[in-house]
Design a protein around this motif. Structure first.
Motif, short mmCIF file in Angstrom:
data_model
loop_
_atom_site.label_atom_id
_atom_site.label_comp_id
_atom_site.label_asym_id
_atom_site.label_seq_id
_atom_site.Cartn_x
_atom_site.Cartn_y
_atom_site.Cartn_z
N ASP A 46 2.68 33.15 27.32
CA ASP A 46 3.70 33.85 26.53
C ASP A 46 5.10 33.66 27.10
N ASN A 103 8.64 31.19 19.85
CA ASN A 103 7.74 32.31 19.60
C ASN A 103 6.34 31.94 20.03
N SER A 104 5.69 32.83 20.75
CA SER A 104 4.37 32.52 21.33
C SER A 104 3.21 32.78 20.39
N LYS A 105 3.44 32.92 19.11
CA LYS A 105 2.34 33.16 18.18
C LYS A 105 1.68 31.84 17.80
#
Length: 109
Positions: A46, A103-105
Protein backbone atom coordinates in the motif's frame (compact mmCIF):
# COMPACT_ATOMS: atom_id res chain seq x y z
CA UNK A 1 -5.37 -21.90 -36.56
CA UNK A 2 -1.75 -22.19 -37.73
CA UNK A 3 0.85 -23.05 -35.10
CA UNK A 4 3.64 -20.46 -34.99
CA UNK A 5 7.09 -20.98 -33.52
CA UNK A 6 8.15 -18.38 -30.95
CA UNK A 7 11.16 -17.36 -33.07
CA UNK A 8 8.90 -16.67 -36.04
CA UNK A 9 6.59 -14.64 -33.84
CA UNK A 10 9.41 -12.41 -32.63
CA UNK A 11 10.77 -11.95 -36.17
CA UNK A 12 7.30 -10.86 -37.30
CA UNK A 13 6.98 -8.47 -34.37
CA UNK A 14 10.43 -7.00 -35.10
CA UNK A 15 9.38 -6.38 -38.71
CA UNK A 16 6.41 -4.45 -37.31
CA UNK A 17 8.74 -2.33 -35.18
CA UNK A 18 8.42 -4.12 -31.85
CA UNK A 19 11.52 -4.91 -29.81
CA UNK A 20 11.71 -8.27 -28.01
CA UNK A 21 13.38 -6.78 -24.91
CA UNK A 22 10.75 -4.05 -24.73
CA UNK A 23 7.97 -6.64 -24.93
CA UNK A 24 9.56 -8.71 -22.16
CA UNK A 25 10.12 -5.62 -19.98
CA UNK A 26 6.53 -4.48 -20.43
CA UNK A 27 5.18 -7.90 -19.48
CA UNK A 28 7.56 -8.16 -16.52
CA UNK A 29 6.51 -4.83 -14.98
CA UNK A 30 2.83 -5.72 -15.45
CA UNK A 31 3.33 -9.02 -13.62
CA UNK A 32 5.23 -7.30 -10.79
CA UNK A 33 2.56 -4.60 -10.45
CA UNK A 34 -0.17 -7.24 -10.36
CA UNK A 35 1.61 -9.31 -7.71
CA UNK A 36 3.25 -6.49 -5.73
CA UNK A 37 1.37 -7.05 -2.45
CA UNK A 38 2.17 -10.76 -2.63
CA UNK A 39 5.85 -9.89 -3.08
CA UNK A 40 6.24 -7.20 -0.39
CA UNK A 41 3.20 -7.71 1.85
CA UNK A 42 0.07 -5.63 2.37
CA UNK A 43 1.67 -2.77 4.33
CA UNK A 44 4.52 -2.09 1.90
CA UNK A 45 2.23 -2.92 -1.01
CA UNK A 46 0.00 0.00 0.00
CA UNK A 47 2.96 2.33 0.60
CA UNK A 48 4.93 1.62 -2.59
CA UNK A 49 4.49 0.91 -6.27
CA UNK A 50 6.75 -0.74 -8.87
CA UNK A 51 6.74 2.10 -11.39
CA UNK A 52 9.03 0.95 -14.18
CA UNK A 53 11.75 -1.37 -15.34
CA UNK A 54 14.87 0.15 -16.91
CA UNK A 55 17.95 -1.84 -17.90
CA UNK A 56 17.08 -4.67 -15.49
CA UNK A 57 16.55 -2.19 -12.63
CA UNK A 58 13.16 -2.06 -10.95
CA UNK A 59 12.21 1.50 -10.01
CA UNK A 60 9.91 1.50 -6.96
CA UNK A 61 8.10 4.64 -5.84
CA UNK A 62 7.50 4.96 -2.09
CA UNK A 63 4.99 7.31 -0.42
CA UNK A 64 7.47 8.46 2.20
CA UNK A 65 11.23 8.42 2.73
CA UNK A 66 10.74 6.28 5.85
CA UNK A 67 9.12 3.62 3.68
CA UNK A 68 12.10 3.80 1.31
CA UNK A 69 14.48 3.33 4.24
CA UNK A 70 12.55 0.35 5.59
CA UNK A 71 12.32 -1.27 2.17
CA UNK A 72 16.05 -0.73 1.69
CA UNK A 73 16.61 -3.46 4.30
CA UNK A 74 14.35 -5.84 2.35
CA UNK A 75 15.88 -5.39 -1.12
CA UNK A 76 17.66 -8.74 -1.17
CA UNK A 77 14.53 -10.62 -0.05
CA UNK A 78 12.44 -8.80 -2.67
CA UNK A 79 15.00 -9.58 -5.39
CA UNK A 80 14.92 -13.25 -4.36
CA UNK A 81 11.10 -13.32 -4.57
CA UNK A 82 11.27 -11.73 -8.02
CA UNK A 83 13.86 -14.30 -9.13
CA UNK A 84 11.66 -17.11 -7.80
CA UNK A 85 8.77 -15.85 -9.98
CA UNK A 86 10.80 -16.68 -13.12
CA UNK A 87 9.85 -13.43 -14.84
CA UNK A 88 10.45 -12.80 -18.57
CA UNK A 89 13.16 -10.23 -17.67
CA UNK A 90 15.78 -10.69 -14.95
CA UNK A 91 15.95 -7.92 -12.37
CA UNK A 92 19.40 -7.17 -11.01
CA UNK A 93 18.72 -4.12 -8.85
CA UNK A 94 15.92 -2.31 -7.04
CA UNK A 95 15.98 1.48 -6.91
CA UNK A 96 13.73 3.06 -4.27
CA UNK A 97 12.48 6.61 -4.77
CA UNK A 98 10.12 8.80 -2.82
CA UNK A 99 7.20 10.12 -4.83
CA UNK A 100 3.64 9.60 -5.88
CA UNK A 101 2.21 6.12 -5.40
CA UNK A 102 -0.92 5.34 -7.45
CA UNK A 103 -4.06 4.28 -5.64
CA UNK A 104 -3.42 0.88 -4.08
CA UNK A 105 -6.76 -0.66 -5.09
CA UNK A 106 -4.99 -3.18 -7.31
CA UNK A 107 -6.10 -6.76 -7.45
CA UNK A 108 -3.94 -9.82 -7.72
CA UNK A 109 -6.04 -11.55 -10.37
Amino acid sequence: MKKVEIGELFKSLERLGFDQNEIFSTQTIKIIQRDWKEIVGDFFGDQSYPAELKENRLIVMCKHSLISQEMEFQKMAILQKLTDKKLPTNISKIVLKTGIVPNSKRTSS
